[in-house]
Design an enzyme around this catalytic site. Structure first.
Site, PDB file in Angstrom:
ATOM      1  N   CYS A  39      -1.464   4.072   2.176  1.00 29.15           N
ATOM      2  CA  CYS A  39      -2.443   5.279   2.364  1.00 29.15           C
ATOM      3  C   CYS A  39      -2.120   6.267   3.291  1.00 29.15           C
ATOM      4  O   CYS A  39      -2.406   7.633   3.378  1.00 29.15           O
ATOM      5  CB  CYS A  39      -3.934   4.660   2.737  1.00 29.15           C
ATOM      6  SG  CYS A  39      -4.498   3.605   1.512  1.00 29.15           S
ATOM      7  N   HIS A  94      -1.053  -2.070  -0.107  1.00 24.59           N
ATOM      8  CA  HIS A  94      -2.632  -1.647   0.068  1.00 24.59           C
ATOM      9  C   HIS A  94      -3.548  -2.965  -0.137  1.00 24.59           C
ATOM     10  O   HIS A  94      -4.343  -3.102   0.853  1.00 24.59           O
ATOM     11  CB  HIS A  94      -2.881  -0.587  -0.723  1.00 24.59           C
ATOM     12  CG  HIS A  94      -4.421  -0.257  -0.709  1.00 24.59           C
ATOM     13  ND1 HIS A  94      -4.925   0.208   0.210  1.00 24.59           N
ATOM     14  CD2 HIS A  94      -5.330  -0.868  -1.573  1.00 24.59           C
ATOM     15  CE1 HIS A  94      -6.267   0.286   0.293  1.00 24.59           C
ATOM     16  NE2 HIS A  94      -6.584  -0.256  -1.150  1.00 24.59           N
ATOM     17  N   CYS A 101      -8.231   3.822   5.047  1.00 18.88           N
ATOM     18  CA  CYS A 101      -7.367   2.694   5.405  1.00 18.88           C
ATOM     19  C   CYS A 101      -6.126   3.298   5.934  1.00 18.88           C
ATOM     20  O   CYS A 101      -5.585   4.405   5.642  1.00 18.88           O
ATOM     21  CB  CYS A 101      -6.893   2.383   3.884  1.00 18.88           C
ATOM     22  SG  CYS A 101      -5.637   0.934   3.849  1.00 18.88           S
ATOM     23  N   ASP A 150      -7.035 -18.095   0.357  1.00 19.15           N
ATOM     24  CA  ASP A 150      -6.013 -17.703  -0.587  1.00 19.15           C
ATOM     25  C   ASP A 150      -6.276 -17.351  -1.671  1.00 19.15           C
ATOM     26  O   ASP A 150      -7.149 -17.845  -2.269  1.00 19.15           O
ATOM     27  CB  ASP A 150      -4.851 -18.871  -0.364  1.00 19.15           C
ATOM     28  CG  ASP A 150      -5.091 -19.752  -1.699  1.00 19.15           C
ATOM     29  OD1 ASP A 150      -4.317 -19.676  -2.532  1.00 19.15           O
ATOM     30  OD2 ASP A 150      -5.955 -20.776  -1.546  1.00 19.15           O
ATOM     31  N   ASP A 190       0.412 -25.850  -1.332  1.00 20.62           N
ATOM     32  CA  ASP A 190      -0.618 -26.572  -1.971  1.00 20.62           C
ATOM     33  C   ASP A 190       0.124 -27.705  -2.659  1.00 20.62           C
ATOM     34  O   ASP A 190       1.334 -27.863  -2.873  1.00 20.62           O
ATOM     35  CB  ASP A 190      -1.285 -25.792  -3.321  1.00 20.62           C
ATOM     36  CG  ASP A 190      -0.441 -25.147  -4.272  1.00 20.62           C
ATOM     37  OD1 ASP A 190       0.784 -25.775  -4.398  1.00 20.62           O
ATOM     38  OD2 ASP A 190      -0.776 -24.311  -4.964  1.00 20.62           O
ATOM     39  N   CYS A 195      -2.973   1.379   5.946  1.00 21.81           N
ATOM     40  CA  CYS A 195      -2.021   1.008   5.700  1.00 21.81           C
ATOM     41  C   CYS A 195      -0.671   2.044   5.332  1.00 21.81           C
ATOM     42  O   CYS A 195      -1.002   3.022   5.193  1.00 21.81           O
ATOM     43  CB  CYS A 195      -2.134  -0.044   4.461  1.00 21.81           C
ATOM     44  SG  CYS A 195      -2.270   1.012   2.830  1.00 21.81           S
TER      45      CYS A 195
END
Length: 370
Positions: free
Chosen positions: A310, A336, A305, A267, A94, A307
């Site tokens: 998890c 996560h 989930c 974002d 940015d 991930c």
């Protein structure tokens, strides 16, 4: 053809949702996308390999913070951000405008630029369109942003009009200052909460040769219905062949509504920040993993989930880590939360591809709790 460009693949016939590809020097990436934030040239607590494992595409770093420390010249000598932080996929920086303008009384705006005091040591600094562009060229991200003024909420019309017109003049100066052909410069549409100023900003910027466009000055304290109203009146004035990036937005309810209005990129620091405070993002809302209710809960954080967190750890274990103030707690929840948002973006892409995005949106919002 520009080194960074957007390819429109498909439009949803029953909404404004779009499926596309963002072409960059470091790869071609699918949209709609969520971009994890690596403010200080790192996504807090995670390695690049962990980001790759969750299918992170483009990440964002912050010009203001890297301008102050370690300095863009050092990053340039290190080979640019990709080499400095060893992230080999897409990267966006940015312009630093939002951080500068959030300093309030610590900064002074003129037509030339902004004088401000560093939040690190109080030293006097100056940024303007030319310097912000040069700093981002030193940093070497694929996508760089024009230096703009983020209009606060609320703001009176006279202030918003003057600020929006100055953002357009600054955008022209950024284009004139840009020298690197391997970077794509995005303009930023402003205008506050005034539809006619949003149209003016979009029309004036889209007439210029930008690679894509950010949408700034939303999610700055206004009610969500107002944000969606202004966003919808903004995207309708933006070209279909350029990427549309809603800056600073990253909760799933806002993302699905913005995709419905034609946004491609997002974002936000939200998923990593709340992870460090012990909060997990779920498809229905938020779960505070530090709570005593989970002390003997041996189920996964989110049974739906896949991930790393998890698949391997229980709510009871994660709560224990937070109570013991172990760093692993921050890492596991960050993994996560980012996996959740990246997968959510993937699910939106699938829904658009399969012509079922309106149903996907309706089903998600029906179960979502603030």
């Amino acid at each position: 053809m520009q080194s960074v460009y957007y390819e429109l693949i498909k439009e949803c016939p029953r909404s404004g949702a779009r499926l596309g590809k963002l072409h960059t020097p470091h790869g071609v990436f699918d949209t709609p996308m969520f971009m994890p934030v690596g403010t200080q040239a790192t996504v807090k607590t995670l390695s690049p390999e962990e980001l790759y494992a969750m299918n992170s595409q483009v990440i964002l770093s912050n010009t203001y913070h890297l301008f102050l420390r370690p300095g863009s010249e050092l990053v340039r000598r290190a080979g640019g951000l990709h080499k400095f932080m060893n992230y080999q996929r897409g990267m966006l920086t940015d312009s630093g405008g939002y951080q500068v303008f959030s300093l309030g009384a610590m900064r002074k705006i003129t037509e030339e630029g902004v004088t401000f005091r560093s939040h690190l040591d109080g030293s006097k600094k100056f940024l303007n369109p030319e310097i912000a562009t040069k700093v981002q060229e030193d940093l070497g991200a694929d996508i760089i942003m024009a230096f703009d003024e983020c209009i606060p909420y609320p703001a009176d019309r006279d202030y918003a009009k003057a600020s929006t017109e100055r953002t357009t003049r600054w955008a022209q100066r950024c284009l004139a200052a840009k020298t690197r052909e391997d970077q794509g410069l995005f303009g930023i549409v402003q205008g506050g909460m005034y539809p006619d100023l949003r149209k003016y900003s979009a029309d004036s910027l889209t007439s210029l040769d930008f690679a894509g466009f950010g949408i700034g000055g939303l999610s700055v304290g206004e009610p969500k219905p107002l944000m969606y109203d202004i966003l919808g009146q903004t995207t309708e004035h933006m070209p279909k062949d350029k990427a549309r990036y809603l800056m600073g937005v990253g909760t799933p309810d806002c993302m699905v509504e913005a995709v419905n209005l034609g946004v491609d990129m997002f974002d936000c620091v939200y998923p990593t920040r709340v992870a460090r405070n012990g909060t997990a993002m779920m498809s229905w809302g938020r779960l505070v993993a530090r709570n005593a209710a989970y002390a003997e809960d041996f189920s996964p954080l989110d049974p739906n989930c896949d991930c790393y967190t998890c698949r391997n750890f229980s709510r009871a274990y994660i709560r224990h880590l937070f109570k013991a103030q172990e760093i692993l707690a921050l890492r596991l929840l960050t993994i996560h939360n980012l996996h959740f948002l990246l997968k959510f973006a993937q699910n939106m892409r699938n829904a658009i591809r399969e012509d079922r995005f309106p149903e996907f949106r309706e089903q998600f919002l029906a179960q979502w709790q603030e």
